[in-house]
Design an enzyme around this catalytic site. Structure first.
Site, PDB file in Angstrom:
ATOM      1  N   ASN A  54       0.824  -1.212   0.000  1.00 28.41           N
ATOM      2  CA  ASN A  54       0.000   0.000   0.000  1.00 28.41           C
ATOM      3  C   ASN A  54       0.856   1.259   0.000  1.00 28.41           C
ATOM      4  O   ASN A  54       0.451   2.291  -0.544  1.00 28.41           O
ATOM      5  CB  ASN A  54      -0.931   0.016   1.211  1.00 28.41           C
ATOM      6  CG  ASN A  54      -2.028  -1.021   1.104  1.00 28.41           C
ATOM      7  OD1 ASN A  54      -2.313  -1.524   0.022  1.00 28.41           O
ATOM      8  ND2 ASN A  54      -2.650  -1.366   2.225  1.00 28.41           N
ATOM      9  N   ASP A 101       2.457   0.886  -9.995  1.00 28.46           N
ATOM     10  CA  ASP A 101       1.109   0.318 -10.003  1.00 28.46           C
ATOM     11  C   ASP A 101       1.130  -1.143 -10.448  1.00 28.46           C
ATOM     12  O   ASP A 101       0.286  -1.941 -10.031  1.00 28.46           O
ATOM     13  CB  ASP A 101       0.217   1.145 -10.934  1.00 28.46           C
ATOM     14  CG  ASP A 101      -1.248   0.734 -10.855  1.00 28.46           C
ATOM     15  OD1 ASP A 101      -1.746   0.534  -9.732  1.00 28.46           O
ATOM     16  OD2 ASP A 101      -1.889   0.603 -11.903  1.00 28.46           O
ATOM     17  N   ASP A 104       2.911  -3.356  -7.231  1.00 32.46           N
ATOM     18  CA  ASP A 104       2.428  -3.392  -5.848  1.00 32.46           C
ATOM     19  C   ASP A 104       1.795  -4.746  -5.523  1.00 32.46           C
ATOM     20  O   ASP A 104       1.987  -5.294  -4.430  1.00 32.46           O
ATOM     21  CB  ASP A 104       1.471  -2.235  -5.545  1.00 32.46           C
ATOM     22  CG  ASP A 104       0.330  -2.130  -6.551  1.00 32.46           C
ATOM     23  OD1 ASP A 104       0.207  -3.003  -7.435  1.00 32.46           O
ATOM     24  OD2 ASP A 104      -0.450  -1.163  -6.455  1.00 32.46           O
ATOM     25  N   ARG A 109       2.238 -10.380  -3.067  1.00 26.35           N
ATOM     26  CA  ARG A 109       2.374 -11.838  -3.137  1.00 26.35           C
ATOM     27  C   ARG A 109       3.766 -12.295  -2.709  1.00 26.35           C
ATOM     28  O   ARG A 109       3.923 -13.355  -2.105  1.00 26.35           O
ATOM     29  CB  ARG A 109       2.049 -12.317  -4.560  1.00 26.35           C
ATOM     30  CG  ARG A 109       0.566 -12.147  -4.912  1.00 26.35           C
ATOM     31  CD  ARG A 109       0.255 -12.662  -6.294  1.00 26.35           C
ATOM     32  NE  ARG A 109       0.684 -11.765  -7.344  1.00 26.35           N
ATOM     33  CZ  ARG A 109       0.031 -10.670  -7.718  1.00 26.35           C
ATOM     34  NH1 ARG A 109      -1.074 -10.314  -7.076  1.00 26.35           N
ATOM     35  NH2 ARG A 109       0.472  -9.915  -8.706  1.00 26.35           N
ATOM     36  N   ASP A 122      -5.511  -0.088  -4.185  1.00 22.80           N
ATOM     37  CA  ASP A 122      -5.015   0.029  -5.553  1.00 22.80           C
ATOM     38  C   ASP A 122      -6.048   0.693  -6.456  1.00 22.80           C
ATOM     39  O   ASP A 122      -5.755   1.664  -7.169  1.00 22.80           O
ATOM     40  CB  ASP A 122      -4.660  -1.361  -6.075  1.00 22.80           C
ATOM     41  CG  ASP A 122      -3.910  -1.313  -7.401  1.00 22.80           C
ATOM     42  OD1 ASP A 122      -3.497  -0.220  -7.808  1.00 22.80           O
ATOM     43  OD2 ASP A 122      -3.751  -2.365  -8.032  1.00 22.80           O
ATOM     44  N   HIS A 123      -7.286   0.189  -6.422  1.00 24.20           N
ATOM     45  CA  HIS A 123      -8.334   0.743  -7.284  1.00 24.20           C
ATOM     46  C   HIS A 123      -8.690   2.173  -6.873  1.00 24.20           C
ATOM     47  O   HIS A 123      -8.989   3.011  -7.731  1.00 24.20           O
ATOM     48  CB  HIS A 123      -9.576  -0.138  -7.235  1.00 24.20           C
ATOM     49  CG  HIS A 123      -9.355  -1.510  -7.795  1.00 24.20           C
ATOM     50  ND1 HIS A 123      -8.496  -1.751  -8.847  1.00 24.20           N
ATOM     51  CD2 HIS A 123      -9.870  -2.722  -7.455  1.00 24.20           C
ATOM     52  CE1 HIS A 123      -8.490  -3.041  -9.131  1.00 24.20           C
ATOM     53  NE2 HIS A 123      -9.311  -3.654  -8.302  1.00 24.20           N
ATOM     54  N   ASP A 126      -6.053   4.450  -8.227  1.00 19.51           N
ATOM     55  CA  ASP A 126      -6.215   4.545  -9.685  1.00 19.51           C
ATOM     56  C   ASP A 126      -7.338   5.510 -10.059  1.00 19.51           C
ATOM     57  O   ASP A 126      -7.245   6.233 -11.055  1.00 19.51           O
ATOM     58  CB  ASP A 126      -6.512   3.169 -10.279  1.00 19.51           C
ATOM     59  CG  ASP A 126      -5.291   2.264 -10.297  1.00 19.51           C
ATOM     60  OD1 ASP A 126      -4.170   2.794 -10.160  1.00 19.51           O
ATOM     61  OD2 ASP A 126      -5.454   1.044 -10.432  1.00 19.51           O
TER      62      ASP A 126
END
Length: 335
Positions: A54, A101, A104, A109, A122-123, A126
């Protein structure tokens, strides 16, 4: 504890419970993705394992916004010629944002820290970045000389972002086309570089064969891409945002809940509508600033409230990798 109007708790206990069941799922592969995967893989290996995904996402957003601001300040009507360095800075900021982007999720993972909060973060970032990317592209080709096209291009980007997440809300799968966000960001980076080295006047050059300026070929490309994407999105939507709206629909999808029709995000646009309806009894410029601050405050309080609420429910930190992490939440299309 902060007052609810300052720091709300937007999610109900039922929504938080359903959030635990959310699994990120995506499909499709864009044209440039296979070529960029080695670069992204190399880049994520350079990151320290303690760096939270994040923090990468937010850092990329802030960098993109800060590098776009000089360009916006230099060209308030999108008709001016900005300094050379402003275009270079904008192109560099957008490329770095695109890179961050893309990695991340890989960092999440890699550190076993994937969670629904990361997807939402993330969204949400964006949805904000989309505004600055669209403005940068319009300034790069001096689209302010044609205000109607400028208005169209600004809002078509926001509409496409919202539509992409709308079809995800309906189908449960985030689908990527052959020409998707990565290709668009690289193309806009190239537009900024062309404007830096050739000047924005190059976009006013008229191609005599068709009688159109170069800038309109970029607009035609946007029109064609929008038509194809809309067909793909709405085929799924009918078969089955941006800013705060983009975050809201992502939250609704992840918590498997309905989208509320009543939203404080409408206060700012409502003020502008009422001012126009009553023949601008308050100066439009003043109302626009008021609407901006109301919308900014509303978006920040909503985003902060949702992030803190989800983090507390999942027993994780927003900007730190916790010793306790939620189970793997990802079904990715490109790993």
């Amino acid at each position: 504890m902060a007052a609810p109007w300052v720091l709300p708790a937007p999610l109900s206990p039922a929504q938080l419970k359903r959030l635990e069941q959310h699994r990120y799922s995506s499909a499709g592969r864009s044209l440039l993705e296979p070529w960029l995967q080695p670069y992204w893989g190399w880049l994520v290996e350079r990151l320290p394992p303690w760096l939270a995904p994040n923090a990468i996402t937010l850092g990329g957003l802030l960098l993109n916004c800060l590098t776009a601001l000089p360009l916006i300040a230099s060209c308030p009507t999108a008709t001016e010629q900005a300094p050379f360095w402003a275009y270079i800075l904008g192109a560099l900021g957008l490329f770095i944002y695109q890179s961050l982007d893309a990695i991340d999720g890989k960092q999440a993972r890699r550190t076993n820290s994937s969670s629904p909060l990361g997807e939402l973060f993330d969204h949400g970032c964006d949805s904000i970045s989309t505004v600055f990317v669209v403005l940068g592209s319009c300034i790069a080709i001096r689209l302010g000389t044609n205000p109607d096209w400028l208005f169209f291009c600004c809002f078509v980007g926001l509409f496409m972002f919202y539509s992409a997440h709308w079809q995800t809300y309906v189908s449960g799968i985030l689908r990527f086309g052959k020409v998707d966000v990565t290709e668009v960001q690289i193309a806009i980076t190239m537009l900024l570089l062309v404007s830096a080295f050739c000047g924005t006047a190059v976009w006013d050059y008229k191609v005599h064969l068709v009688g159109l300026e170069l800038k309109f070929f970029a607009v035609v490309g946007i029109l064609c891409g929008t038509a194809v994407s809309c067909f793909n999105y709405f085929r799924i939507i009918f078969g089955g945002g941006v800013g705060k709206n983009g975050s809201t629909i992502a939250v609704a999808h992840m918590t498997k809940s309905e989208i509320s029709l009543q939203d404080t995000a409408f206060i700012g646009p409502g003020l502008l509508f009422l001012d126009q309806y009553f023949n601008s009894f308050i100066d439009e410029y003043v109302v626009l600033w008021i609407a901006l601050f109301i919308s900014l405050f509303d978006m920040l309080r909503y985003a902060t409230g949702v992030c803190l609420q989800i983090a507390a429910h999942l027993h994780i930190h927003v900007f730190r990798i916790s010793s306790h992490q939620a189970p793997e939440q990802v079904q990715n299309h490109n790993d």
